[in-house]
Design an enzyme around this catalytic site. Structure first.
Site, PDB file in Angstrom:
ATOM      1  N   SER A 226      19.072 -32.184   7.084  1.00 16.44           N
ATOM      2  CA  SER A 226      19.818 -30.926   7.289  1.00 16.44           C
ATOM      3  C   SER A 226      19.326 -29.779   7.095  1.00 16.44           C
ATOM      4  O   SER A 226      18.509 -29.623   5.890  1.00 16.44           O
ATOM      5  CB  SER A 226      21.094 -31.376   6.647  1.00 16.44           C
ATOM      6  N   ASP A 227      19.718 -28.621   7.515  1.00 13.34           N
ATOM      7  CA  ASP A 227      19.454 -27.406   6.902  1.00 13.34           C
ATOM      8  C   ASP A 227      20.413 -27.262   5.878  1.00 13.34           C
ATOM      9  O   ASP A 227      21.253 -28.006   5.585  1.00 13.34           O
ATOM     10  CB  ASP A 227      19.933 -26.278   8.040  1.00 13.34           C
ATOM     11  N   TRP A 228      19.896 -26.296   4.882  1.00 14.29           N
ATOM     12  CA  TRP A 228      20.752 -26.212   3.800  1.00 14.29           C
ATOM     13  C   TRP A 228      22.321 -25.928   3.767  1.00 14.29           C
ATOM     14  O   TRP A 228      22.684 -24.812   4.387  1.00 14.29           O
ATOM     15  CB  TRP A 228      20.040 -25.004   2.890  1.00 14.29           C
TER      16      TRP A 228
END
Length: 802
Positions: A226-228
Site C-alpha cells: 500500500s501507499d503510506w
C-alpha cells in the site's frame, strides 16, 4: 527452478502460526518490515527513491545523491540514460543498506497543474513505460527492488486520499494501465504500490485490478504494497490482491485480520498467499537465511552520471540567431539574475525529497566555467515568495541542541546536530517523547531586518533572544496524507539583527502523531522590489549577455496540492521583460518540474528548460551555455501558450469524483484533437545542430527504418519520433499517437539509420464489448518527425488478417 522455490516458500509459510503470518503483513516501522527468526527472515528496508535514495533516516546526517527529477530524465527520451540512472539508484541503495526503492512513479501527466507532475515521466504512456522499464531493469539487476507506483490513476493531488476517479475501461487500459503493463511484462518489477485513490467506486487497496490484469494477464509475481496509510479496511483489502500495508507498526490489519480469519470473513489461504509473496521478495533480496544472495557489485561515478543526465534532459525551446552556444566574445561580461540562480530548486517538494551531498547552483556553475578575466555580476532582480531556507550551518555559532520531552516536560533524550532542520518519523521518535525542542545561536553576517521563522505543524513556540514571537497551533496548509511532514507550514517574523552579534533561537513543537518535521529558518535583508528591479536593469544594460533563471517555488509546485494555475510566481515575468528590454542577448532558464507560461518567449533570445535538475544542475547548465554539452532534451509533455488553451486542465473532484471524460485524448493527443497550437509541442527541442530526414522504409512487419543526416557543423543528438494514425477509423482514435522512437547521434554530415520497432499494441485498441485487445484491419498512416507537430516524412503499414 520456480517449482522448487515455490515449494520452499510454501514450507516456510507452513512453519508459522496465524499471528506470526499476520504480523509480517504490516510494516514494523515507517521504513522497515518485521523480521521472523523462526524462518530466517531478516527485516527489509525501504526508501523513497524518485529523487534519490534517502534511506531510513530522513536527515542531513545521511546525505544522498540528488537526481534530476523523472521528468528531466524523460526529456532525454533515452532508455540508456534511464538505465544509467537506475544504476546510480542501485549504487546509492547498496551504500545505504536499502533493499527496496520506492520508484519509479509512472502515473500519467494528465494535467499540467498536477502537483506531483515533476515526479512522473511524461504525458504519454509509451514514453513513460519504456523509460521507466529501463530504470527498473537496471536497478534490479543489482539486487535492489523497484516499486512501480502509484497503481493506478493517481494523477493529481487534490483530495488524492479519497478521490474516486471515473473512467471507461478502454481509457484505463490504453492510457493509465499501459505503462504498468509494459514495465511488468518487460522488466518484471518486484513490487507494485497500490494508490490512495479509488477507481470507479472502489479504493485501489481493495480493487480487483490488483489481481486482474496485474497478475492474471501480465504475469506479475511480486509483492503489492500500500501507499503510506492508504489501506483503511480489513476484509475488503485483505480479500483483494494487497499483500503488505505500510507503514507500521499500527495499521488496519494486525489483530483485526486475525479475527476476520477466525470468523471466516477472510480465508487463511489468502493470508498464506500474501506471506508467500513477501517471502518471494525476501528471497530475491537475500533476506532469507536459507536463500543467500550476493548483490552484484556496482561502482558508479554519481556526479558524472548526474551531470550528463541533467545536460541530456535540458530542452532548448528557442534560440534566436543561434545565440547559443555562447561565443567567446559574449563571455566578457555576464549578468545573472533570479533568486533561483543562487538557490535553485534541484528537486520537487514532498516525500521524495533527499538531503543532497552538495548543490552546484546555476550561479556557481557559470562562475566556475567562465574564462579568466570575465566579469560576472549577480542580483536576484525579483523575489520568489517561497519559504526562507533553514539557517545554514555557517551561521550557527553553536550546535543545535535537540531535547525530546515527555508529557510532564521531563527530558527523554538530548542530542546535538549541525543543522537547523529535523525530521523524525514513527519509531525514530524517542519512546515516550511528545515534544521536541531545538535551541541554537545564530550569527548574522549583515545588519538589517531579517526574516526569522519556523516550519512545522502542531503546537509551536518560537522565540528569539527570549522574546516569544509565536505560541499557537499551526495547522497543515492542506489535508493530504502526511501534510504535517511533506509540506509543513512556515511562519516568519521581521527581526532587526546586527552583523556579528549572536542571537539565541528556540523552537518547541508538540508533535503530531506522525512525528516531527521542523526547521529554524532565516532570510537575509533584501532591497525593496522596486530597487531590486532597478539594479537588475542596470546590470543587464552593462552586460554582453544576460541569464535569467525563473521557476516555481515550494509554495506553488509540490506534492500534496495541485497548482492554482500555470503562471510563474509574481515578479518573474516582470524581471524577464525588464532584462530583455535592456539586453537583446537575454537567455531565460526555466527551473520547474512542469510547464509554466512564458508570455515573453518571443522577446528573449533563448529559452532553456532545466527542470528540477538535481545536485549538478548548475554545472550542467554552464556546460550547455558554453557548448561543452548539447541540450539533448525533447519535451515529454506539451507546453501551452495560455492556461485557457489546455484541453485537459482541471483536477478538482466534484462531489468526490474526478471524471476523465476526455477518454484516451490526453496530452498531445488532446491538443491535436482540439486543433489548438501550443507554445511548444510534445517532442519539441532544438539542440545545437540541424537535421534532415533522408529516407523512410516500412517493414519488415511493423518495423520502420529511418535515415537522418546531421546537416549542421557540430556533433549532435536527434530523437526520431514515429506516430500512427488511422484515417477513416470506425473507432474514436487520436489524430495521431506516439508508437515508437529512437535516439540518434551523429557527427557533422553523417547519416545514421535507425530501425524503430512499433509494438503490436500500438496498432490495437481495447474493445470493452469483447472484452480484449482488437486490431482494426486496414491501412495505418505512419508519420516520422522531430516532434508531434514537426512531421518530416510518412509511410504506411497495412494491418490485415494473417
Amino acid at each position: 527452478m520456480n517449482g522448487g522455490l515455490d515449494e520452499h516458500l510454501d514450507a516456510l509459510v507452513g512453519k508459522l502460526d496465524l499471528p506470526r503470518k499476520v504480523r509480517l503483513l504490516t510494516g514494523a516501522s515507517h521504513w522497515r518490515t518485521y523480521p521472523e527468526p523462526a524462518i530466517g527472515l531478516r527485516a527489509i528496508t525501504v526508501s523513497d527513491g524518485p529523487a534519490g535514495v534517502r534511506g531510513p533516516a530522513w536527515d542531513s546526517g545521511s546525505p544522498s545523491a540528488c537526481l534530476p527529477c523523472p521528468t528531466a530524465i524523460a526529456a532525454s527520451w533515452d532508455v540508456d540514460r534511464a538505465a544509467a540512472i537506475g544504476r546510480v539508484l542501485a549504487a546509492e541503495a547498496t551504500r545505504k543498506d536499502v533493499d527496496v526503492v520506492l520508484a519509479p512513479t509512472v502515473n500519467i501527466q494528465r494535467s499540467p497543474v498536477a502537483g506531483r507532475h515533476f515526479e512522473c515521466w511524461s504525458e504519454d504512456p509509451l514514453l513513460t513505460g519504456r523509460l521507466a522499464a529501463a530504470l527498473v531493469g537496471a536497478l534490479q539487476r543489482h539486487g535492489v527492488a523497484a516499486t512501480v507506483k502509484h497503481y493506478v490513476a493517481n494523477d493529481s493531488e487534490t483530495e488524492r486520499a479519497t478521490v474516486d476517479v471515473r473512467l471507461d475501461e478502454r481509457t484505463l487500459r490504453e492510457v493509465y494501465l499501459a505503462p504498468f503493463e509494459h514495465i511488468v511484462r518487460n522488466a518484471q518489477p518486484w513490487l507494485v504500490m497500490a494508490a490512495y485513490n479509488a477507481v470507479n467506486g472502489t479504493a485501489m487497496t481493495e480493487h480487483g485490478l490488483l489481481d486482474s490484469p496485474l497478475r492474471t494477464e501480465w504475469g506479475f509475481d511480486g509483492l503489492v504494497m500500500s501507499d503510506w496509510n492508504a489501506a483503511r479496511s480489513v476484509v475488503a483489502s485483505a480479500s483483494a490482491g494487497l499483500d503488505l500495508t505500510m507503514p507500521g507498526p499500527r495499521g488496519p490489519w494486525g489483530p483485526a485480520l486475525e479475527q476476520a480469519v477466525a470468523e471466516g470473513r477472510v480465508s487463511e489461504a489468502a493470508v498464506d498467499a500474501k506471506v508467500k509473496n513477501l517471502l518471494r521478495l525476501a528471497a530475491r533480496l537475500g533476506a532469507l537465511d536459507s536463500m543467500p544472495v550476493t548483490r552484484t557489485p556496482i561502482t558508479v561515478d554519481a556526479r558524472r552520471e548526474l551531470h550528463a543526465a541533467t545536460a541530456d534532459g535540458t530542452v532548448l525551446l528557442h534560440n534566436s540567431d543561434g545565440l547559443l552556444p555562447l561565443a567567446p566574445e559574449r563571455l566578457r561580461r555576464v549578468a545573472v539574475f533570479g533568486e533561483l540562480a543562487g538557490s535553485p530548486r534541484i528537486q520537487g517538494g514532498g516525500s521524495a525529497e533527499v538531503r543532497p551531498t552538495h548543490v552546484v547552483s546555476p550561479l556557481d556553475g557559470i562562475e566556475a566555467a567562465l574564462p579568466p578575466g570575465a566579469e560576472l555580476t549577480y542580483t536576484a532582480g525579483s523575489y520568489l515568495e517561497g519559504d526562507p531556507a533553514p539557517v545554514p550551518p555557517a551561521m550557527l555559532d553553536a550546535p543545535v541542541r535537540v531535547r525530546w520531552l515527555d508529557d510532564t516536560g521531563s527530558e527523554v533524550l538530548r542530542e546535538e546536530r549541525r543543522t537547523a532542520a529535523l525530521v523524525r518519523l514513527g519509531a525514530d521518535v524517542p519512546a515516550g517523547a511528545t515534544t521536541v525542542e531545538l535551541t541554537t545561536r545564530i550569527v548574522p553576517d549583515v545588519s538589517g531586518t531579517w526574516q526569522l521563522g519556523l516550519s512545522g505543524a502542531g503546537r509551536i513556540v518560537f522565540a528569539v533572544d527570549g522574546r516569544t514571537l509565536h505560541d499557537d497551533d499551526v495547522r497543515p496548509s492542506h489535508d493530504g496524507p502526511g501534510a504535517e511532514i511533506l509540506t509543513p507550514p512556515v511562519r516568519t517574523f521581521d527581526v532587526p539583527l546586527e552583523a556579528g552579534r549572536p542571537v539565541d533561537v528556540l523552537l518547541r513543537q508538540r508533535m503530531p502523531a506522525i512525528g516531527s518535521a521542523v526547521a529554524i529558518r532565516a532570510r537575509a535583508p533584501r532591497r525593496s522590489a522596486t530597487a531590486e528591479l532597478a539594479v537588475a536593469r542596470e546590470q543587464a544594460r552593462a552586460a554582453d549577455v544576460a541569464v535569467v533563471v525563473v521557476g516555481t517555488s515550494s509554495q506553488t509546485e509540490s506534492e500534496g496540492f495541485d497548482r492554482a494555475d500555470l503562471s510563474l510566481p509574481d515578479g518573474q515575468d516582470d524581471l524577464v521583460r525588464a532584462v530583455a528590454a535592456e539586453n537583446p542577448n537575454t537567455i531565460v532558464v526555466v527551473n520547474a518540474g512542469a510547464p509554466v507560461l512564458l508570455p515573453w518567449r518571443h522577446d528573449v533570445a533563448a529559452v532553456l528548460v532545466t527542470w528540477f535538475g538535481g545536485q549538478e544542475s548548475g554545472a550542467a547548465l554552464a556546460d550547455v551555455l558554453l557548448g561543452r554539452a548539447e541540450p539533448g532534451g525533447r519535451l515529454p509533455m506539451t507546453w501551452p501558450a495560455g492556461g485557457e488553451d489546455v484541453p485537459v486542465l482541471g483536477t478538482a473532484p466534484v462531489g468526490g469524483r474526478l471524471e476523465y471524460g476526455e477518454g484516451v485524448h490526453v496530452g498531445h493527443r488532446a491538443w491535436l484533437r482540439a486543433g489548438v497550437e501550443p507554445a511548444y509541442p510534445f517532442g519539441h527541442g532544438l539542440g545545437y545542430t540541424s537535421w534532415e530526414l533522408v529516407e523512410v522504409h516500412g517493414g519488415p512487419g511493423t518495423d520502420v527504418r529511418v535515415s537522418v543526416r546531421n546537416t549542421g557543423s557540430r556533433p549532435g543528438k536527434q530523437v526520431v519520433q514515429v506516430y500512427l494514425a488511422r484515417p477513416g477509423s470506425s473507432v474514436d482514435r487520436p489524430v495521431r499517437w506516439l508508437a515508437g522512437f529512437a535516439v540518434v547521434r551523429a557527427e557533422p554530415g553523417e547519416t545514421i539509420t535507425a530501425d524503430i520497432p512499433l509494438p503490436a499494441q500500438a496498432f490495437q485498441h481495447w474493445d470493452a464489448a469483447r472484452p480484449g485487445w482488437d486490431v482494426e484491419f486496414g491501412t495505418f498512416e505512419v508519420s516520422i518527425g522531430f516532434s508531434c507537430a514537426d512531421i518530416r516524412g510518412t509511410t504506411s503499414i497495412n494491418m490485415h488478417h494473417e
